[in-house]
Design a protein around this motif. Structure first.
Motif, mmCIF file in Angstrom:
data_model
loop_
_atom_site.group_PDB
_atom_site.id
_atom_site.type_symbol
_atom_site.label_atom_id
_atom_site.label_comp_id
_atom_site.label_asym_id
_atom_site.label_seq_id
_atom_site.Cartn_x
_atom_site.Cartn_y
_atom_site.Cartn_z
ATOM 1 N N ALA A 189 -29.402 -14.572 83.014
ATOM 2 C CA ALA A 189 -30.781 -14.933 82.641
ATOM 3 C C ALA A 189 -31.775 -14.645 83.765
ATOM 4 O O ALA A 189 -32.693 -15.416 84.022
ATOM 5 C CB ALA A 189 -30.852 -16.406 82.220
ATOM 6 N N LEU A 190 -31.563 -13.509 84.442
ATOM 7 C CA LEU A 190 -32.451 -13.151 85.552
ATOM 8 C C LEU A 190 -33.153 -11.818 85.311
ATOM 9 O O LEU A 190 -34.134 -11.491 85.974
ATOM 10 C CB LEU A 190 -31.621 -13.091 86.860
ATOM 11 N N TRP A 191 -32.685 -11.058 84.359
ATOM 12 C CA TRP A 191 -33.142 -9.687 84.154
ATOM 13 C C TRP A 191 -34.660 -9.594 84.024
ATOM 14 O O TRP A 191 -35.309 -8.794 84.703
ATOM 15 C CB TRP A 191 -32.449 -9.102 82.929
ATOM 16 N N ASN A 192 -35.233 -10.420 83.159
ATOM 17 C CA ASN A 192 -36.674 -10.300 82.914
ATOM 18 C C ASN A 192 -37.496 -10.543 84.172
ATOM 19 O O ASN A 192 -38.553 -9.969 84.346
ATOM 20 C CB ASN A 192 -37.122 -11.264 81.812
ATOM 21 N N GLU A 193 -36.968 -11.384 85.043
ATOM 22 C CA GLU A 193 -37.721 -11.693 86.267
ATOM 23 C C GLU A 193 -37.581 -10.622 87.341
ATOM 24 O O GLU A 193 -38.415 -10.550 88.244
ATOM 25 C CB GLU A 193 -37.260 -13.046 86.842
ATOM 26 N N VAL A 194 -36.538 -9.793 87.261
ATOM 27 C CA VAL A 194 -36.323 -8.847 88.374
ATOM 28 C C VAL A 194 -36.265 -7.381 87.944
ATOM 29 O O VAL A 194 -36.137 -6.502 88.796
ATOM 30 C CB VAL A 194 -35.014 -9.183 89.162
ATOM 31 N N LYS A 195 -36.405 -7.115 86.654
ATOM 32 C CA LYS A 195 -36.160 -5.739 86.193
ATOM 33 C C LYS A 195 -37.109 -4.724 86.827
ATOM 34 O O LYS A 195 -36.761 -3.553 86.937
ATOM 35 C CB LYS A 195 -36.212 -5.657 84.667
ATOM 36 N N ASN A 196 -38.284 -5.178 87.269
ATOM 37 C CA ASN A 196 -39.223 -4.233 87.894
ATOM 38 C C ASN A 196 -39.159 -4.242 89.413
ATOM 39 O O ASN A 196 -39.992 -3.643 90.079
ATOM 40 C CB ASN A 196 -40.659 -4.561 87.449
ATOM 41 N N ARG A 197 -38.187 -4.966 89.955
ATOM 42 C CA ARG A 197 -38.084 -5.024 91.428
ATOM 43 C C ARG A 197 -36.625 -5.003 91.882
ATOM 44 O O ARG A 197 -36.243 -5.671 92.839
ATOM 45 C CB ARG A 197 -38.797 -6.272 91.954
ATOM 46 N N LEU A 198 -35.825 -4.201 91.181
ATOM 47 C CA LEU A 198 -34.388 -4.177 91.459
ATOM 48 C C LEU A 198 -34.064 -3.728 92.875
ATOM 49 O O LEU A 198 -32.999 -4.055 93.402
ATOM 50 C CB LEU A 198 -33.666 -3.259 90.470
#
Ligand SMILES: Nc1ncnc2c1ncn2[C@@H]1O[C@H](COP(=O)(O)OP(=O)(O)OP(=O)(O)O)[C@@H](O)[C@H]1O
Ligand SMILES: [Mg+2]
Length: 308
Positions: A189-198
């Motif tokens: 449940a972290l993808w949406n928060e980090v998908k643009n800053r991998l």
């Protein structure tokens, strides 16, 4: 105990080429013995049932069984003759006052105590009926199947992406790494928060995000069991709620054992509860029963906050 491995990390250190490309928790259990390290984690192998002739866990037969487990540091017993089952795809909470042996017992389940000198274990820990401490069991393979998340989030000082990709990479993962990273972050449940800053540093994440990253990192190794030692103790109530929701979702695919000091958390999320005191198992049962109708007076006193 095998104390020859001094390379303590929370990522298994191995060169297995059979790392599975997709999560398939219903696949047959892989073997964890030295003679079959190539097969560990590879769903295309015969699996434990065939290679050892032992059945996979069923509803009737727990995935893990602790049998008369005692754990000593030198001659001091930290855990004494403890037996209880850990059913598949359920959350089992271990509760009890500080120093009662919870972490020691949890670490025994994936052979993490092997890294501590002068630890000795007696009794058995059965995983799919196979004793995790028998001579032919490979502790590295055990840690790959039974992952651990610690109290304090401990991301590597690398990018978010590399935190997830590192373990599968050194294990020779053959599938699409970006897909595995995405899938693991979604599961945590972290993808949406980090998908643009991998490719930002993992250390730039908040504490709650770092803990979910550590969960994602463990999930990327596609374990069977998740051990969690007070995973929310450093988190605020909102991050704690995130993790609890996550655990609730994960249990349909994973077996989870969580140590917690929060009675509310144990009561909210776990299916079964083991209450320990000074190394002894005082009571084990359905969480509802342990919290509402405890059989032991000590349990009642502890869960109602009258001692400890
Ligand atoms: N490496 C070690 N060497 C010697 N004794 C140890 C070691 N680790 C733990 N102990 C002892 O074993 C006992 C159980 O410790 P453990 O950390 O398992 O307790 P715990 O229930 O997890 O406590 P807490 O809730 O404070 O984390 C304690 O008496 C502790 O001092
Ligand atoms: Mg502890």
């Amino acid at each position: 105990m095998n104390t020859s491995e001094t390379n303590f990390t929370d990522m298994p250190n191995c060169s297995n080429k059979g790392f599975p490309p997709q999560v398939n928790p219903s696949a047959p259990m892989p073997n964890i013995t030295h003679c079959d390290t190539q097969a560990v984690g590879n769903e295309k192998t015969d699996g434990d049932a065939q290679t050892t002739g032992k059945p996979e866990a069923t509803e009737q037969q727990p995935l893990l069984q602790l049998k008369q487990v005692s754990i000593f540091y030198d001659n001091n017993a930290a855990v004494r003759k403890t037996s209880f089952p850990i059913p598949k795809h359920k959350i089992t909470a271990i509760i009890g006052p500080s120093g009662c042996g919870k972490s020691t017992l949890l670490r025994a389940i994936n052979r993490m105590n092997d890294f501590i000198p002068n630890v000795r274990l007696t009794g058995k820990i059965l995983y799919n009926n196979q004793d995790l401490y028998s001579k032919n069991v490979d502790p590295v393979a055990v840690r790959r199947r039974i992952g651990m998340v610690f109290q304090k989030p401990n991301p590597f000082p690398k990018s978010i992406y590399k935190n997830i990709a590192w373990g599968p990479g050194i294990n020779g993962y053959q599938g699409s790494m970006p897909e595995l990273v995405e899938q693991s972050l979604k599961q945590a449940a972290l993808w949406n928060e980090v998908k643009n800053r991998l490719h930002d540093s993992a250390l730039s994440l908040s504490g709650g995000q770092q803990q979910r990253l550590c969960i994602a990192r463990t999930l990327a190794m596609q374990p069977d069991i998740l051990l969690m030692d007070e995973p929310c103790s450093a988190l605020d109530p909102i991050s704690t709620a995130h993790i609890e929701d996550l655990l609730f979702k994960l249990k349909s695919n994973y077996t989870i054992v969580i140590v917690t000091h929060s009675m509310q958390q144990a009561a909210r999320i776990s299916d079964y509860t083991a209450f320990m005191e000074t190394g002894h198992l005082i009571e084990y049962g359905d969480t509802d029963q342990v919290f509402t109708l405890p059989k032991q007076k000590r349990t009642e006193e502890y869960v109602t906050g009258r001692f400890g």
